[in-house]
Motif scaffolding. Structure first.
Motif, PDB file in Angstrom:
ATOM      1  N   PRO A 182      15.393  13.381 -27.798  1.00 49.11           N
ATOM      2  CA  PRO A 182      14.190  12.693 -28.268  1.00 49.11           C
ATOM      3  C   PRO A 182      12.983  13.376 -27.540  1.00 49.11           C
ATOM      4  O   PRO A 182      12.771  13.300 -26.355  1.00 49.11           O
ATOM      5  N   ILE A 183      11.667  13.199 -28.254  1.00 50.10           N
ATOM      6  CA  ILE A 183      10.307  13.339 -27.477  1.00 50.10           C
ATOM      7  C   ILE A 183       9.831  12.047 -27.437  1.00 50.10           C
ATOM      8  O   ILE A 183       9.753  11.213 -28.188  1.00 50.10           O
ATOM      9  N   ILE A 184       9.801  11.524 -26.152  1.00 48.72           N
ATOM     10  CA  ILE A 184       9.175  10.192 -25.768  1.00 48.72           C
ATOM     11  C   ILE A 184       7.815  10.091 -25.158  1.00 48.72           C
ATOM     12  O   ILE A 184       7.831  10.840 -24.159  1.00 48.72           O
ATOM     13  N   GLY A 185       6.787   9.351 -25.627  1.00 51.49           N
ATOM     14  CA  GLY A 185       5.608   9.296 -25.164  1.00 51.49           C
ATOM     15  C   GLY A 185       5.455   7.978 -24.359  1.00 51.49           C
ATOM     16  O   GLY A 185       6.070   6.952 -24.554  1.00 51.49           O
ATOM     17  N   GLU A 186       4.408   8.104 -23.375  1.00 47.32           N
ATOM     18  CA  GLU A 186       4.545   6.678 -22.561  1.00 47.32           C
ATOM     19  C   GLU A 186       2.893   6.627 -22.339  1.00 47.32           C
ATOM     20  O   GLU A 186       2.048   7.619 -21.999  1.00 47.32           O
ATOM     21  N   ILE A 187       2.040   5.391 -22.636  1.00 51.55           N
ATOM     22  CA  ILE A 187       0.857   4.991 -22.264  1.00 51.55           C
ATOM     23  C   ILE A 187       0.918   3.712 -21.319  1.00 51.55           C
ATOM     24  O   ILE A 187       0.834   2.723 -21.721  1.00 51.55           O
ATOM     25  N   PRO A 188       0.731   4.204 -19.970  1.00 50.83           N
ATOM     26  CA  PRO A 188       0.690   3.062 -19.153  1.00 50.83           C
ATOM     27  C   PRO A 188      -0.613   2.556 -18.977  1.00 50.83           C
ATOM     28  O   PRO A 188      -1.808   3.229 -19.569  1.00 50.83           O
ATOM     29  N   GLY A 189      -0.905   1.500 -18.272  1.00 51.18           N
ATOM     30  CA  GLY A 189      -2.127   0.889 -17.955  1.00 51.18           C
ATOM     31  C   GLY A 189      -2.926   1.737 -16.933  1.00 51.18           C
ATOM     32  O   GLY A 189      -2.684   2.955 -16.473  1.00 51.18           O
ATOM     33  N   ILE A 190      -3.662   0.989 -15.933  1.00 54.01           N
ATOM     34  CA  ILE A 190      -4.264   1.598 -14.905  1.00 54.01           C
ATOM     35  C   ILE A 190      -3.362   2.227 -13.960  1.00 54.01           C
ATOM     36  O   ILE A 190      -2.455   1.541 -13.214  1.00 54.01           O
ATOM     37  N   ASP A 191      -3.476   3.608 -13.795  1.00 59.35           N
ATOM     38  CA  ASP A 191      -2.217   4.166 -13.149  1.00 59.35           C
ATOM     39  C   ASP A 191      -2.099   3.995 -11.547  1.00 59.35           C
ATOM     40  O   ASP A 191      -1.138   4.049 -10.867  1.00 59.35           O
ATOM     41  N   SER A 192      -3.205   3.431 -10.897  1.00 59.36           N
ATOM     42  CA  SER A 192      -3.520   3.323  -9.402  1.00 59.36           C
ATOM     43  C   SER A 192      -2.842   2.242  -9.205  1.00 59.36           C
ATOM     44  O   SER A 192      -2.347   1.839  -7.990  1.00 59.36           O
ATOM     45  N   LEU A 193      -2.450   0.995  -9.970  1.00 62.12           N
ATOM     46  CA  LEU A 193      -1.682  -0.190  -9.603  1.00 62.12           C
ATOM     47  C   LEU A 193      -0.248  -0.116  -9.454  1.00 62.12           C
ATOM     48  O   LEU A 193       0.423   0.622 -10.090  1.00 62.12           O
TER      49      LEU A 193
END
Lengths: 348, 338
Positions: A182-193
């Motif tokens: 599968p091709i899985i995407g990820e959209i995290p929040g503020i990455d430095s936290l």
């Protein structure tokens, strides 16, 4: 009357009119959907019987995000549900130093218990110790103090577990569909936290257990417009996708908008946190959003309930122990269409 | 360098040099854009082999540049006029939030657009009055507005994300005209209007004069105070337009939206050849500046590279662009002097 002054009168009139209209447009009557434990029937639950009066001092950062706003609303609403609780909120100010000062003032007022969501656990550690030393039990909400001496109770969400839950749900669904690579995407929040990193780590671990990995990861900033931008970039990078995890339902509003604008529907999406809007969308089942993993601000309501018990020296009646435990980590739960109706009241 | 302008004997020498310089600068930015796309083709040949994807990709780059592009046009005017507007992101947030309150939404799409535009203009006017008549330094006045406008936006929204239930507004982002997104048309219109305003009207000439040498402009009879006031109102208007575009894209507005747009807009204007001290700059250059950033974001996304590296590259490009421009500018003027 000269032409110029007439023009001025016209412009002035238009400006005043526009001003009046605009002022009228600031009114907002949001629906009240605080998460309150209404189980205050004393015959069923001896702990609910009114007891000794408890003054709960409360401090949380000013909300810049729906989740923190829900924390404060929940705490206030839960406190109001108990006749024996006096709720004393103090402004947390703009940063850790301001919150420390506010807590010092609060300590001098001698509340029975303090419930605190610190700006930063490390920086407010000393404030926790100060209150505990003054004999006031401290309840830490979500952002842990490094010192065990700085709190009586810590109640928090599980960021790693959230990623784990999202990863497991996605893996199960893909296995059920028989997708092998599968091709899985990820959209995290503020990455430095740190919380974002923990969530992503949990997600990665869960996927790895099934031999899957994240194909593309575009961080947003917990806001809808940044979610829209990140999702647009992600969709462009992955012309075909099987699953997507978006860490935060607030930014998810933008993510879902971007998916609609790009006319994509070949994948399913999992949200994060558990907002009312996301839960409604899941039960309506009319978008790619099929599930969300919780990080519920209901912990603020529970913190107030436990603060009351601690203040009255009572334990949790289902447990053997006579006192409330020291640490509680909420499990991250997976909300799908099947159980959405149960969770509807927990959405924020 | 050949220009399409009138024969040299009609033009003043200095003016021709100025135009040559702008053309060279814009060609440089076009070169950077082509370079970025070539890197994309080399790193992702499988994606670039699909013509439909390529067309979509260019439209996506343009669409993601549209809201910030509109803001940059307003910012370019302010900077050419010798000022700076740090409050653009905050104005967008305030206009967006004001336009999506339940009360405003009850007036329909027209009411929402009207509110966003009027709020934008009004906040711009307040900036302008503080700077022109209150004699505040633009940096301080707009910095104060940045904080205050976001504060007011948070106050109005109750710190919640306000979802737009208006389908007309939400559809702006997904509507296409002649195969091109409506948002891109709006950007094109604003850029065209900005170009005409700067290059073909007395307002534009005055802007350059005020920014280049305020004392000379004053002696030439230009009402500097009123002109400065209008420049900030113009920037506010652009923010109001951008607020509607962003609200449509995100189908919502909140106090934290358009975070750091001021920095992106200033950076785009600067690499587009606008002099931070005022008196010089082009709208087309600013547009290319925005497109360079949008293309970098796209390049990093399709290669799944982290945003930290992307920000470092952005910073590098800003420095490099200004360095190259200075070098070019000097060498070209030396060539012409010979």
């Amino acid at each position: 009357m000269s032409a110029l002054s007439r023009r001025r009168v016209l412009f002035g009139g238009a400006a005043v009119g526009a001003g009046a209209l605009l002022t009228a447009c600031t009114s907002n009557t949001p629906e009240n959907n605080a998460q309150v434990n209404t189980n205050t029937d004393a015959s069923a639950n001896p702990n609910a019987a009114p007891g000794q009066k408890v003054v709960i001092g409360f401090s949380a950062p000013a909300a810049d995000h729906g989740w923190i706003a829900a924390i404060t609303n929940n705490a206030k609403a839960q406190a109001a549900a108990y006749p024996d609780v006096e709720f004393k909120p103090v402004e947390a100010g703009a940063d850790a130093a301001a919150q420390r000062a506010a807590i010092s003032t609060l300590i001098s007022q001698k509340p029975t218990v303090i419930v605190m969501l610190p700006h930063d656990g490390k920086e407010l550690n000393s404030a926790g110790i100060e209150a505990m030393a003054a004999g006031i039990p401290v309840i830490n909400l979500d952002r842990a103090f490094p010192s065990m001496a700085a709190y009586r109770l810590q109640i928090k969400g599980d960021n790693f577990g959230m990623g784990l839950a999202a990863g497991n749900y996605i893996a199960q669904q893909l296995k059920a569909k028989g997708v092998s690579a599968p091709i899985i995407g990820e959209i995290p929040g503020i990455d430095s936290l740190e919380l974002t990193q923990e969530r992503s780590e949990g997600f990665k671990n869960a996927l790895a257990a099934h031999g899957f990995k994240v194909a593309n990861r575009r961080p947003a900033e917990f806001t809808a417009d940044s979610g829209q931008a990140a999702a647009t970039a992600l969709l462009q990078a992955l012309p075909k996708m099987d699953a997507l995890w978006n860490h935060d339902d607030d930014q998810g509003i933008g993510v879902l908008a971007a998916i609609k604008q790009a006319n994509r529907s070949e994948f399913f999406m999992v949200g994060g946190a558990g907002s009312k809007q996301a839960i409604d969308a899941i039960s309506a089942d009319n978008s790619v959003l099929k599930a969300t993993v919780t990080y519920s601000p209901s912990m603020a309501s529970s913190a107030i309930t436990l603060a009351r018990l601690i203040g009255q020296g009572k334990g949790m009646s289902d447990l053997v122990e006579l006192q409330v435990p020291k640490e509680i980590t909420l499990a991250s739960e997976t909300i799908t269409k099947d159980n959405a109706s149960q969770y509807a009241k927990l959405g924020f | 360098m050949i220009t399409e302008t009138a024969p040299p004997e009609v033009q003043k020498r200095s003016q021709r040099r100025h135009i040559d310089d702008n053309v060279i600068r814009n060609l440089g930015l076009v070169g950077v854009l082509i370079l970025l796309i070539v890197v994309g083709i080399i790193t992702k040949p499988d994606l670039y082999s699909d013509p439909t994807w390529v067309k979509n990709n260019f439209l996506t780059i343009l669409q993601q540049a549209s809201a910030i592009g509109v803001v940059t046009v307003g910012m370019t005017f302010v900077i050419i006029g010798g000022g700076i507007d740090l409050s653009v992101g905050a104005i967008i947030a305030l206009a967006g939030v004001w336009a999506t309150t339940l009360a405003t939404q009850s007036y329909g799409a027209a009411g929402m657009i009207f509110t966003a535009l009027v709020v934008g203009i009004c906040v711009g006017l307040v900036n302008g009055v503080l700077i022109s008549y209150g004699k505040l330094v633009p940096f301080i006045a707009t910095l104060a507005m940045l904080v205050a406008a976001r504060g007011l936006a948070a106050q109005i929204s109750g710190k919640q994300t306000q979802v737009s239930a208006n389908t007309t507004i939400n559809d702006i982002a997904s509507t296409k005209l002649l195969g091109i997104p409506l948002l891109v048309w709006i950007l094109a219109l604003v850029v065209a209007a900005g170009w005409v305003l700067l290059n073909r009207t007395t307002f534009g000439r005055r802007t350059v004069a005020v920014g280049g040498n305020p004392e000379a402009a004053r002696l030439a009879g230009i009402n500097i105070k009123r002109h400065t006031l209008l420049l900030y109102a113009l920037s506010g208007l652009c923010c109001g337009i951008a607020a509607i575009m962003l609200t449509s894209q995100a189908t919502s507005a909140q106090a934290a939206m358009a975070n750091l747009y001021e920095l992106d807009a200033i950076a785009a204007a600067i690499i587009g050849g606008t002099l931070l001290s005022g008196g010089r700059g082009t709208i087309i250059g600013a547009l290319f500046g925005v497109l360079v950033f949008s293309t970098i974001t796209n390049l990093f996304a399709i290669n799944n590279l982290s945003t930290e590296v992307q920000n470092m590259v952005k910073g590098g490009i800003i420095v490099l662009a200004v360095l190259i421009q200075q070098f070019r500018f000097r060498s070209v003027t030396q060539l012409l002097k010979r």
